[in-house]
Motif scaffolding. Sequence first.
Motif, PDB file in Angstrom:
ATOM      1  N   LEU A  49       0.842  -1.196   0.000  1.00 31.47           N
ATOM      2  CA  LEU A  49       0.000   0.000   0.000  1.00 31.47           C
ATOM      3  C   LEU A  49       0.874   1.241   0.000  1.00 31.47           C
ATOM      4  O   LEU A  49       1.847   1.318   0.760  1.00 31.47           O
ATOM      5  CB  LEU A  49      -0.892   0.004   1.249  1.00 31.47           C
ATOM      6  N   LEU A  50       0.503   2.209  -0.833  1.00 32.21           N
ATOM      7  CA  LEU A  50       1.160   3.512  -0.849  1.00 32.21           C
ATOM      8  C   LEU A  50       0.070   4.566  -0.743  1.00 32.21           C
ATOM      9  O   LEU A  50      -0.931   4.503  -1.468  1.00 32.21           O
ATOM     10  CB  LEU A  50       1.922   3.703  -2.170  1.00 32.21           C
ATOM     11  N   GLU A  51       0.229   5.508   0.182  1.00 33.89           N
ATOM     12  CA  GLU A  51      -0.667   6.663   0.245  1.00 33.89           C
ATOM     13  C   GLU A  51       0.133   7.881  -0.152  1.00 33.89           C
ATOM     14  O   GLU A  51       1.254   8.088   0.327  1.00 33.89           O
ATOM     15  CB  GLU A  51      -1.276   6.831   1.641  1.00 33.89           C
ATOM     16  N   ILE A  52      -0.452   8.678  -1.044  1.00 29.07           N
ATOM     17  CA  ILE A  52       0.241   9.835  -1.594  1.00 29.07           C
ATOM     18  C   ILE A  52      -0.762  10.964  -1.819  1.00 29.07           C
ATOM     19  O   ILE A  52      -1.910  10.718  -2.199  1.00 29.07           O
ATOM     20  CB  ILE A  52       0.967   9.458  -2.918  1.00 29.07           C
ATOM     21  N   THR A  53      -0.335  12.192  -1.554  1.00 26.91           N
ATOM     22  CA  THR A  53      -1.169  13.358  -1.777  1.00 26.91           C
ATOM     23  C   THR A  53      -0.783  13.988  -3.116  1.00 26.91           C
ATOM     24  O   THR A  53       0.388  14.286  -3.357  1.00 26.91           O
ATOM     25  CB  THR A  53      -0.989  14.388  -0.642  1.00 26.91           C
ATOM     26  N   LEU A  54      -1.779  14.152  -3.963  1.00 30.18           N
ATOM     27  CA  LEU A  54      -1.597  14.780  -5.269  1.00 30.18           C
ATOM     28  C   LEU A  54      -2.720  15.786  -5.486  1.00 30.18           C
ATOM     29  O   LEU A  54      -3.897  15.447  -5.290  1.00 30.18           O
ATOM     30  CB  LEU A  54      -1.610  13.738  -6.396  1.00 30.18           C
ATOM     31  N   GLU A  55      -2.359  16.985  -5.868  1.00 26.25           N
ATOM     32  CA  GLU A  55      -3.363  18.033  -6.104  1.00 26.25           C
ATOM     33  C   GLU A  55      -4.311  18.190  -4.912  1.00 26.25           C
ATOM     34  O   GLU A  55      -5.524  18.292  -5.081  1.00 26.25           O
ATOM     35  CB  GLU A  55      -4.169  17.731  -7.374  1.00 26.25           C
ATOM     36  N   LYS A  56      -3.765  18.151  -3.719  1.00 21.03           N
ATOM     37  CA  LYS A  56      -4.506  18.328  -2.461  1.00 21.03           C
ATOM     38  C   LYS A  56      -5.474  17.190  -2.138  1.00 21.03           C
ATOM     39  O   LYS A  56      -6.330  17.320  -1.280  1.00 21.03           O
ATOM     40  CB  LYS A  56      -5.244  19.665  -2.445  1.00 21.03           C
ATOM     41  N   HIS A  57      -5.350  16.070  -2.844  1.00 22.75           N
ATOM     42  CA  HIS A  57      -6.187  14.901  -2.578  1.00 22.75           C
ATOM     43  C   HIS A  57      -5.295  13.734  -2.167  1.00 22.75           C
ATOM     44  O   HIS A  57      -4.270  13.482  -2.794  1.00 22.75           O
ATOM     45  CB  HIS A  57      -7.001  14.498  -3.813  1.00 22.75           C
ATOM     46  N   LEU A  58      -5.715  13.026  -1.128  1.00 19.11           N
ATOM     47  CA  LEU A  58      -4.984  11.850  -0.687  1.00 19.11           C
ATOM     48  C   LEU A  58      -5.477  10.632  -1.468  1.00 19.11           C
ATOM     49  O   LEU A  58      -6.685  10.403  -1.574  1.00 19.11           O
ATOM     50  CB  LEU A  58      -5.191  11.614   0.810  1.00 19.11           C
ATOM     51  N   PHE A  59      -4.547   9.876  -2.029  1.00 22.10           N
ATOM     52  CA  PHE A  59      -4.854   8.651  -2.760  1.00 22.10           C
ATOM     53  C   PHE A  59      -4.188   7.471  -2.066  1.00 22.10           C
ATOM     54  O   PHE A  59      -3.040   7.568  -1.646  1.00 22.10           O
ATOM     55  CB  PHE A  59      -4.326   8.722  -4.201  1.00 22.10           C
ATOM     56  N   ALA A  60      -4.912   6.374  -1.981  1.00 20.85           N
ATOM     57  CA  ALA A  60      -4.359   5.115  -1.498  1.00 20.85           C
ATOM     58  C   ALA A  60      -4.253   4.191  -2.706  1.00 20.85           C
ATOM     59  O   ALA A  60      -5.232   3.991  -3.427  1.00 20.85           O
ATOM     60  CB  ALA A  60      -5.263   4.496  -0.445  1.00 20.85           C
TER      61      ALA A  60
END
Length: 177
Positions: A49-60
């Motif tokens: 699992l990787l969680e990353i913030t892109l364009e102010k949105h958190l994605f898992a």
Amino acid sequence: MGENIIEDDDYVMYYLGKTKGQLGVGFLVKKKYKANITTFIGISDRVCLLEITLEKHLFAIIQAHAPTEGSSQEDIDIFYDDLAKAHAPISTDNIISMGDFKAQIGKPKQYEHSVTGQYGYGARSTRGERLIQYAYENNLKITNTIFNLKKHRRWTWKSPDKNTKNEIDYIMAASNN
């Protein structure tokens, strides 16, 4: 082997693998996004699992590599248990689950359109039934089936003798946006 983070000039690689030369999952991320990564969890050498913030949105993002068709039912159950473990710590509704699921969902049934589009490839396997169940349980949409691609663009695996083609790799998504 092991769980590690390797950096070079342009990329950061997060990975987990326990058997040299076999299995293993991971992510290759452009280095400019390194500060955006909030979590990397290696669940097993089949799921991470990787969680990353892109364009102010958190994605898992869950990366998966299912056991082969010849594996035992116990191995399949462990794989899906590992997928459940990957979902447990997720703190966002923006989820992508992707990888080699070694499942054939075939042509979706009419009542399955909440988790599939209307396009599929080939016939459904037992593993395909399990993947559909996983999608329902986690409110995921199997994106491979949304677009009406030509049949020669639907398959993701070809047998060594080049006579058999199947769609076994999937990208599934859930979003609150």
